[in-house]
Design a protein around this motif. Structure first.
Motif, PDB file in Angstrom:
ATOM      1  N   ARG A   1       0.821  -1.208   0.000  1.00 35.88           N
ATOM      2  CA  ARG A   1       0.000   0.000   0.000  1.00 35.88           C
ATOM      3  C   ARG A   1       0.856   1.260   0.000  1.00 35.88           C
ATOM      4  O   ARG A   1       0.544   2.234  -0.680  1.00 35.88           O
ATOM      5  N   ALA A   2       1.926   1.225   0.781  1.00 34.59           N
ATOM      6  CA  ALA A   2       2.789   2.400   0.856  1.00 34.59           C
ATOM      7  C   ALA A   2       3.392   2.706  -0.500  1.00 34.59           C
ATOM      8  O   ALA A   2       3.757   3.838  -0.783  1.00 34.59           O
ATOM      9  N   ASN A   3       3.475   1.684  -1.352  1.00 31.82           N
ATOM     10  CA  ASN A   3       4.059   1.900  -2.672  1.00 31.82           C
ATOM     11  C   ASN A   3       3.005   1.890  -3.775  1.00 31.82           C
ATOM     12  O   ASN A   3       3.293   1.651  -4.936  1.00 31.82           O
ATOM     13  N   ASP A   4       1.757   2.148  -3.370  1.00 31.75           N
ATOM     14  CA  ASP A   4       0.656   2.254  -4.331  1.00 31.75           C
ATOM     15  C   ASP A   4       0.440   0.984  -5.141  1.00 31.75           C
ATOM     16  O   ASP A   4       0.109   1.027  -6.321  1.00 31.75           O
ATOM     17  N   ILE A   5       0.701  -0.163  -4.527  1.00 29.05           N
ATOM     18  CA  ILE A   5       0.378  -1.430  -5.187  1.00 29.05           C
ATOM     19  C   ILE A   5      -0.931  -1.920  -4.576  1.00 29.05           C
ATOM     20  O   ILE A   5      -1.067  -1.933  -3.351  1.00 29.05           O
ATOM     21  N   PHE A   6      -1.857  -2.297  -5.414  1.00 30.29           N
ATOM     22  CA  PHE A   6      -3.165  -2.701  -4.919  1.00 30.29           C
ATOM     23  C   PHE A   6      -3.207  -4.194  -4.617  1.00 30.29           C
ATOM     24  O   PHE A   6      -2.940  -5.022  -5.484  1.00 30.29           O
TER      25      PHE A   6
ATOM     26  N   ASN B   1     -14.082   9.753   8.605  1.00 29.88           N
ATOM     27  CA  ASN B   1     -12.653   9.865   8.897  1.00 29.88           C
ATOM     28  C   ASN B   1     -11.879   8.820   8.120  1.00 29.88           C
ATOM     29  O   ASN B   1     -12.441   7.861   7.602  1.00 29.88           O
ATOM     30  N   GLU B   2     -10.596   9.028   8.042  1.00 22.62           N
ATOM     31  CA  GLU B   2      -9.695   8.038   7.430  1.00 22.62           C
ATOM     32  C   GLU B   2      -9.419   7.004   8.500  1.00 22.62           C
ATOM     33  O   GLU B   2      -8.383   7.030   9.169  1.00 22.62           O
ATOM     34  N   TRP B   3     -10.356   6.036   8.658  1.00 20.29           N
ATOM     35  CA  TRP B   3     -10.290   5.168   9.831  1.00 20.29           C
ATOM     36  C   TRP B   3      -9.078   4.269   9.887  1.00 20.29           C
ATOM     37  O   TRP B   3      -8.765   3.696  10.906  1.00 20.29           O
ATOM     38  N   ASN B   4      -8.366   4.163   8.778  1.00 17.65           N
ATOM     39  CA  ASN B   4      -7.133   3.379   8.838  1.00 17.65           C
ATOM     40  C   ASN B   4      -6.053   4.101   9.623  1.00 17.65           C
ATOM     41  O   ASN B   4      -5.157   3.480  10.171  1.00 17.65           O
ATOM     42  N   TYR B   5      -6.148   5.447   9.642  1.00 17.39           N
ATOM     43  CA  TYR B   5      -5.039   6.207  10.214  1.00 17.39           C
ATOM     44  C   TYR B   5      -5.450   7.082  11.376  1.00 17.39           C
ATOM     45  O   TYR B   5      -4.607   7.551  12.122  1.00 17.39           O
ATOM     46  N   VAL B   6      -6.736   7.354  11.508  1.00 13.67           N
ATOM     47  CA  VAL B   6      -7.165   8.172  12.629  1.00 13.67           C
ATOM     48  C   VAL B   6      -8.500   7.635  13.121  1.00 13.67           C
ATOM     49  O   VAL B   6      -9.362   7.276  12.330  1.00 13.67           O
ATOM     50  N   SER B   7      -8.630   7.529  14.444  1.00  7.50           N
ATOM     51  CA  SER B   7      -9.880   7.040  15.019  1.00  7.50           C
ATOM     52  C   SER B   7     -10.519   8.171  15.798  1.00  7.50           C
ATOM     53  O   SER B   7      -9.840   8.901  16.505  1.00  7.50           O
ATOM     54  N   LEU B   8     -11.814   8.296  15.634  1.00  8.40           N
ATOM     55  CA  LEU B   8     -12.511   9.409  16.285  1.00  8.40           C
ATOM     56  C   LEU B   8     -13.170   8.943  17.570  1.00  8.40           C
ATOM     57  O   LEU B   8     -13.429   7.769  17.778  1.00  8.40           O
TER      58      LEU B   8
ATOM     59  N   GLU C   1       1.378   9.661  17.716  1.00  9.23           N
ATOM     60  CA  GLU C   1       1.757   8.683  16.694  1.00  9.23           C
ATOM     61  C   GLU C   1       2.832   7.757  17.241  1.00  9.23           C
ATOM     62  O   GLU C   1       2.816   6.548  17.017  1.00  9.23           O
ATOM     63  N   LYS C   2       3.760   8.341  17.982  1.00 12.12           N
ATOM     64  CA  LYS C   2       4.830   7.515  18.546  1.00 12.12           C
ATOM     65  C   LYS C   2       4.283   6.621  19.646  1.00 12.12           C
ATOM     66  O   LYS C   2       4.720   5.483  19.805  1.00 12.12           O
TER      67      LYS C   2
ATOM     68  N   GLY D   1       0.002   5.886   5.247  1.00  6.17           N
ATOM     69  CA  GLY D   1      -0.449   6.288   6.571  1.00  6.17           C
ATOM     70  C   GLY D   1       0.289   7.494   7.097  1.00  6.17           C
ATOM     71  O   GLY D   1       0.139   7.866   8.249  1.00  6.17           O
ATOM     72  N   GLU D   2       1.065   8.126   6.240  1.00  2.14           N
ATOM     73  CA  GLU D   2       1.816   9.287   6.674  1.00  2.14           C
ATOM     74  C   GLU D   2       0.870  10.480   6.770  1.00  2.14           C
ATOM     75  O   GLU D   2       0.057  10.716   5.887  1.00  2.14           O
ATOM     76  N   GLU D   3       0.991  11.198   7.854  1.00  2.00           N
ATOM     77  CA  GLU D   3       0.096  12.318   8.097  1.00  2.00           C
ATOM     78  C   GLU D   3       0.615  13.532   7.332  1.00  2.00           C
ATOM     79  O   GLU D   3       1.687  14.061   7.642  1.00  2.00           O
TER      80      GLU D   3
END
Lengths: 329, 205, 829
Positions: free
Chosen positions: C27-32, C276-283, C372-373, C699-701
């Protein structure tokens, strides 16, 4: 002055006004029907049987419509212009013998308001004044289409005044009089003596000029709907517009009479048959006005001018010269 | 998809021919000759003859509209209709919003809510017929054959509100019972024989 | 961190971290790679099995197979294609086809993958069982639509920490045996599992009783879990998505306000939901459901505006809260520069002072870590904060760290069943109020590098230790040998004969021993449970990274200066990385931008708070102001990030910038101040319109910018004072905190969150007292008195009750003398 003459003249004027105003209305009905039939349509159908009462409906409409004088027009001129058109049309009728003289209750009636000896000149002159209607109305309307229309009206009237005048000069030379009664009498001998046979060129030229001066198709450029809306009539409504309308149709009728009287033998010998023949001829010429509208396209203003000055006027002059030469020998 | 056929703007000569127009005369003499020939060759009289002939033939084509009406095709696309289910009589519309989405003049809107039967209920539905171009996309996209086109083309009214309301479009329930609701054969309708082209889903019952 | 390695995916080489899951690397390299059940940051569920890939010739699941150097990965093979297609067919078995009425239609992963994998026919079938929809309160569950990917369960457990959802038996019949032969293997296994379960509530009750974050509905790939308020109101494609930053707490979560017209009759934009972008942020529940707090139906009231200008001319003080943007804070600071107003903001002032005291020791202007850390650390400690209500995202980070094979310590006077329920790897210690210093000393004692720690502190800590002899009972396994005689048939002869053999057994045996042990009196002071040290040793196994979260209790503590220094010492001399929770939405930003004053003057303008003339985004003041969802501007978050937020709904009235312009400042829009934010305090000269607000596939903010670190000019001073052990609050205690889903009067304005505040008591405290829920009580402290209703709250435990700040009708702050705990007398009225 003779009182009887005065009364007779007033009665004749009233009859003329009423009859031709009404005829203008019937003329529209007739025109709409004829054009419709020629185009496989029915035309007006709803006001009375076959919409015969259309004229009444139109009249009611025109009379009851709000009289609008727009904001930036020149008020007095705007208001007087339709009156000029209608008035000049009817004034021209003064010198037209509509029928042969007849006797009623022992009183001889001349169905002409005034048999003046300069009849033709008078008719041409008064019709020329009719120019002021479209010209003033168009210029006073504060509307670009009206202004264009006014300019076209001025150029067309002035130009075709020349053609109609010159074309009539040859018949006048032959008859030697300007009275329409004299013209009629000149051709009274029968169909063979009609002016159309001796002056065919003058006939054609005069008919063309008549189309131009009444502003009918194919020379409908003064109020050419698809170019300049209703031309000088654009800003008019109600009965003011109605007066323009009556003027236009009255003019058509009168010019038909003039053509019939000058070229087609008029009422001939003055008998009832002759009178009916005159009505028949006038009706045909009027029908011809409508007929051409269904069949022919319009020409452009520049073509019209070109036709007048470079074609028709030289032909008219040549026609006069030839007529003169023929008469000399 | 290839755009080549769209890029080829060479339409070719097939089926096209030049209209026989003579050159416009340049000189005065040429113009005179043209006028003379046109006037004397009798072309003008041909025109006169044609219209006169038609007048006497009296072959009238006028349809006197409010009294007489031409029949319209069953696929004609006039003001929309909302159909009901034949069996239960309930509205077919399920409020999916596809017509709203596909409408190219953006004139359809609907409000939906969760109703007491746990179903999606359309509380309000509106078509702005002032903006509708009657393209038929809504009928085509409707999965329930709920919105279709009807034959009502006389829309003149003094008020916009008269143009269309959901209730006006919906088949009245008595008309449905009287069997007056007909399936629309136009855009969106099931193509005859389409059952054959569908693969059957196995069922475990 | 792990090493950088090179892997090959579908013939192309990519760099990634060693041990990263294949799916994330791709995913980080845009491969599906198709995947349904996997949630980034959470543990792999292995429910969908659709992420099958071939790695070095073996079929593995991309979501839980880790990358190795030189790995060669193929994302599709013929067999994988077959498996995936079969899996999607299975998902489509008995799935309703009325996509039109489904709320997920248009953003449904089942729709997407069915089309992506070209499923145009069905080969499998099974009789369906009754799966009627159920209402779980704020969430609506339709098992008929559910594909049991368990993403909701995973999110609730690994991220949120409520553990409210689990799989329950479906009660379906067996799959037709013939399919086992005909189906691809993984698809059959997945179906077998799917056919046994649906989602249910862990509590076994009818209604959800959780912290109501709605994250389960957000992560649901289909329309099975839907917010009850949103259900059937709109389709996904109708929404205009406004990228924004949540304005309720300091977490500054990236959200999207999904708006469309209100109704057919009303074309005004209305917020229908928050996504929200639930993969990277949870509300949290406030972020998700507290969206419509806008100040609506406001017009430009010229009289009120003129009155406001008069008030500003007359005033010498501006009172304000930290629920404002950085730009507004800068406007206030500019007004101060120009007219000499005193800027009074208690929470920002406390936080700012705390940060300054911290800098004296740490030599850093700001704490070093961020949430994040924390997500990625092994061991996390929280001190001085009611984690779940002060900053839900810090709680998620805490829980996530604990769940992903980590452990944690939670120090707080108020017992929290939510924290206790997260995992057995969390030890919560309910120390007495005012003993936070002891907690910090304990952390220093346990974790600090004593060689580097200042000598004085080491000596002081040593003073707490004493040798003690205790009797320890140990269990020792002893070898016991017994003789067993058996009758065995001799194979050769066919006769039965007795055989005797020795059997060795290990038998447990208890042994008592006298052992010299080290006794730490600090543990006693903080009230650590028995055998804490042993438990801690277990928890600390294989832990490499450490995080410390400190919260608002410390900023208002009477000896906050000392506490700040202790916190700094921990960060400096131990492996702990430090995060501080700013009290309110933009407390950090306000603290950095504004020069604040302690005392108000004679005539004060209040902005969202009391004053002689009140500007308010709540709509209850003398002049209306826009709420945060009606403004564009930036907010500074706990992650030290300056995040942009945009206008979600329109606002027709005056804004603070209009007042500033009328008073002589010059800026066309409020956001003209974004690039003027003080670079001397770490802000950057960036135009508002240039600020990004999104996450990358990795997942980079990519949101706004990070605050820079500023040099500290103050003299270094590592001196800390000892604990005052006698310091204590006697009698009944109350705490100043909000229930979950509430932060400020703004959250209380949102239609899904409106609530009446009161005195929140735990169920145990309530049953021990004579009070009942609903009783009106008078709570009296030294500072003041309020009359409130008693509310039973099962999300806390223990004796301490709390009073909220979200209800504008209850002036709770007046009861507390700064510190968040106070002694109170509670009388039934």
């Amino acid at each position: 002055m003779d009182t009887a003459y005065l009364i007779e003249t007033v009665i004749k004027i009233v009859i003329l006004l009423l009859v031709f105003s009404a005829l203008a209305g019937f003329g529209t009905y007739f025109e709409r029907k004829v054009l419709a039939f020629m185009q496989r349509r029915l035309g007006p159908m709803h006001v009375g049987p076959y919409s015969l009462l259309q004229i009444a409906a139109d009249g009611v409409k025109l009379f009851t419509k709000e009289d609008i004088v727009p904001q930036n027009v020149v008020g007095p001129i705007f208001k007087i212009a339709p009156v000029i058109t209608a008035a000049t049309a009817f004034m021209a009728a003064a010198a037209i013998p509509f029928m042969p003289s007849f006797t009623i209750f022992g009183y001889e009636v001349h169905p002409i308001i005034s048999d003046i000896n300069v009849g033709i000149l008078y008719i041409l002159g008064v019709m020329a004044i009719g120019l002021y209607g479209p010209l003033l109305g168009g210029m006073a309307s504060a509307n670009k289409w009206s202004l264009i229309s006014a300019a076209r009206a001025a150029s067309v009237f002035i130009s075709y005044e020349v053609v109609s005048g010159l074309s009539l000069l040859a018949p006048i030379m032959m008859v030697g009089s300007l009275s329409l009664i004299d013209f009629n009498n000149y051709q009274a001998a029968g169909v063979g003596s009609w002016m159309i046979w001796s002056q065919p060129v003058a006939f054609v030229l005069f008919v063309i000029a008549a189309f131009a001066e009444t502003g009918r198709t194919p020379f409908h450029l003064i109020a050419n709907d698809h170019e300049i809306i209703d031309g000088f009539g654009t800003e008019y409504s109600g009965m003011r517009w109605g007066l323009f309308f009556i003027g236009e149709y009255a003019n058509m009728f009168f010019i038909s009479f003039v053509i019939a009287l000058i070229f087609l033998g008029g009422f001939g010998d003055g008998s009832v048959g002759g009178a009916l023949a005159l009505l028949g001829k006038v009706s045909f010429i009027f029908f011809f006005f409508l007929w051409t509208r269904a069949a022919w396209p319009d020409v452009r203003p520049d073509q019209l001018m070109w036709l007048c000055w470079k074609v028709l006027m030289p032909i008219a002059v040549v026609n006069i010269v030839i007529t003169g030469i023929v008469m000399m020998f | 998809m290839s755009f080549e056929k769209f890029k080829d703007r060479n339409v070719g000569e097939d089926g096209y021919y030049m209209v026989d127009i003579e050159d416009y005369p340049e000189t005065g003499w040429g113009k005179f000759k043209q006028v003379a020939s046109r006037s004397l060759k009798g072309e003008l009289f041909v025109g006169l003859w044609v219209v006169l002939r038609e007048m006497f033939k009296f072959d009238i084509h006028t349809v006197q509209y409010p009294k007489e009406k031409l029949p319209i095709g069953p696929r004609y696309r006039a003001v929309h209709k909302m159909l009901r289910l034949f069996e239960s009589g309930t509205e077919r519309c399920i409020g999916c919003g596809l017509c709203e989405k596909i409408c190219i003049s953006d004139c359809i809107r609907m409000d939906t809510k969760y109703d007491e039967n746990s179903r999606k209920e359309v509380t309000e539905y509106s078509i702005n017929l002032g903006r509708c171009i009657f393209c038929g996309y809504c009928a085509e996209v409707c999965p329930e054959l709920a919105i279709v086109h009807g034959g009502r083309y006389e829309n003149a009214s003094e008020q916009r509100a008269h143009f269309v309301e959901f209730e006006d479009m919906l088949t009245p329930i008595d008309a449905l019972k009287a069997g007056q609701q007909e399936e629309f054969p136009g855009f969106g309708a099931i193509i005859p024989g389409s059952d054959k082209s569908v693969k059957k889903t196995p069922l475990a019952y | 961190m792990a090493n950088e390695i090179t892997i090959t995916i579908d013939g192309k080489e990519f760099q990634t971290q060693e041990g990263e899951f294949i799916l994330n690397a791709a995913r980080a390299n845009d491969i599906f790679i198709p995947a349904i059940c996997y949630l980034t940051r959470c543990s792999p569920t292995l429910a969908c099995r659709i992420c099958l890939v071939e790695a070095d010739g073996k079929q593995v699941y991309a979501c839980n197979a880790k990358t190795k150097s030189g790995m060669n990965i193929t994302t599709t093979t013929e067999n994988i294609e077959k498996e995936r297609r079969a899996i999607m067919e299975v998902y489509d078995v008995n799935h309703p086809l009325q996509c039109g009425v489904c709320d997920q239609s248009g953003e449904c992963e089942l729709q997407n993958y069915t089309l992506e994998l070209g499923v145009d026919s069905q080969s499998y079938t099974i009789a369906d069982v009754d799966r009627s929809s159920v209402d779980w309160g704020h969430i609506h569950y339709d098992p008929g639509l559910c594909i049991v990917c368990e993403r909701c369960v995973t999110a609730c457990k690994d991220m949120i920490g409520d553990n409210s959802l689990k799989t329950v038996p479906r009660g379906a019949g067996a799959i037709d045996g013939s399919f086992k032969e005909s189906m691809p293997k993984d698809a059959y296994a997945m179906w077998n599992k799917l056919n046994k379960s649906v989602i249910g509530l862990t509590s076994g009750e009818e209604m959800l009783d959780c912290t109501s974050c709605g994250e389960c509905a957000a992560v649901c790939p289909v329309g099975a879990l839907v917010d009850t308020d949103y259900i059937y109101t709109s389709n996904a494609w109708e929404h205009k998505q406004v990228p924004a930053t949540c304005g309720h707490c300091s977490a500054g979560c990236q959200i999207s306000y999904d708006t469309k017209h209100t109704s057919i009759d009303n074309p005004e934009e209305k917020i229908y939901r928050v996504s929200n972008e639930w993969n990277y942020v949870s509300l949290c529940g406030a972020g998700r459901y507290g969206y419509d707090y806008q100040n609506s139906d406001v017009t430009k009231d010229e009289t009120a505006f003129a009155a406001a200008l008069d008030a500003f001319k007359k005033a010498d003080t501006i009172n304000f809260t930290s629920t404002i943007t950085n730009e507004e804070a800068l406007i206030l600071q500019r007004l101060k520069d120009k007219f000499g107003y005193r800027l009074v903001n208690k929470d920002a002032q406390d936080f700012k002072t705390f940060l300054r005291d911290y800098s004296v020791v740490s030599r850093s202007s700001i704490y070093g870590s961020d949430l994040e850390k924390v997500h990625n650390t092994d061991f996390v400690v929280s001190v001085g904060t009611a984690l779940k209500s002060d900053n839900p995202n810090a709680r998620y980070a805490f829980n996530n760290a604990v769940q992903m094979k980590g452990a944690g310590l939670y120090f707080h006077p108020v017992a929290d069943p939510v924290v206790d329920g997260m995992s057995k790897n969390v030890v919560s210690i309910n120390h007495a109020p005012l003993q936070e210093e002891a907690v910090l000393y304990l952390i220093l004692d346990l974790f600090a590098n004593k060689d580097l720690l200042p000598k004085k502190v080491v000596d002081y800590l040593a003073g707490f230790h004493s040798e003690k002899t205790v009797t320890v009972t140990e269990t020792i396994k002893e070898k016991v040998v017994t003789q067993v005689t058996k009758k065995v048939v001799n194979k050769e002869t066919g006769e039965e004969e007795e055989v005797t053999s020795d059997v060795t057994k290990m038998v447990p045996k208890k042994v008592s021993k006298e052992v010299e042990v080290d006794e730490n009196r600090l543990l006693e002071i903080v009230g650590a449970p028995a055998k804490f040290e042993e438990t801690l040793l277990k928890l600390l196994k294989k832990k490499e990274t450490f995080s410390l979260i400190v919260g608002p209790d410390l900023y208002t503590h009477p000896s906050s200066q000392n506490i700040a220094r202790l916190v700094a010492l921990i960060e400096k001399y131990s492996a702990f990385e430090l995060v501080m929770i700013p009290t309110l939405t933009n407390t950090l930003g306000v603290g950095l931008i504004c020069d604040l004053d302690d005392e108000a003057g004679e005539y004060a303008v209040g902005y969202n708070t009391q004053g002689d003339f009140v500007l308010s985004g709540l709509g209850d003041g003398d002049l209306d102001m826009p709420a945060i969802n009606q403004q564009e501007g930036t907010l500074t978050s706990i992650n030290k990030r300056v995040n942009p937020t945009n206008v979600a709904v329109g606002y027709g009235g005056y804004v603070l910038n209009d007042i500033a312009n009328a008073l002589g400042l010059k800026a066309e829009y409020t956001i003209d101040y974004t690039e003027q934010l003080p670079t001397s305090r770490g802000f950057k000269t960036r135009k508002f319109d240039d600020l990004p607000n999104h996450y990358t596939n990795a997942g980079e903010e990519v949101r706004g910018y990070l605050l820079g670190k500023m040099p500290v000019r103050m003299k270094k001073d590592e001196h800390v004072t000892p604990i005052d052990e006698d310091q204590a609050l006697d009698g009944t205690l109350v705490y100043l905190a909000n229930p979950v889903r509430q932060f400020t009067p703004f959250t209380n304005k949102a239609h899904q969150l409106i609530a009446e505040g009161g005195l929140y008591m735990s169920e145990s405290a309530l049953s021990a007292s004579e009070l009942e829920a609903g009783d009106v009580v008078s709570v009296k402290t030294e500072a003041g008195e309020v009359s409130v209703k008693v509310i039973s709250d099962n999300k806390i435990d223990g004796e301490i009750a709390y009073l909220p700040t979200f209800d504008a009708n209850i002036n709770s702050e007046a009861l507390f003398g700064g510190y968040r705990f106070a002694t109170a007398s509670i009388q039934k009225v």
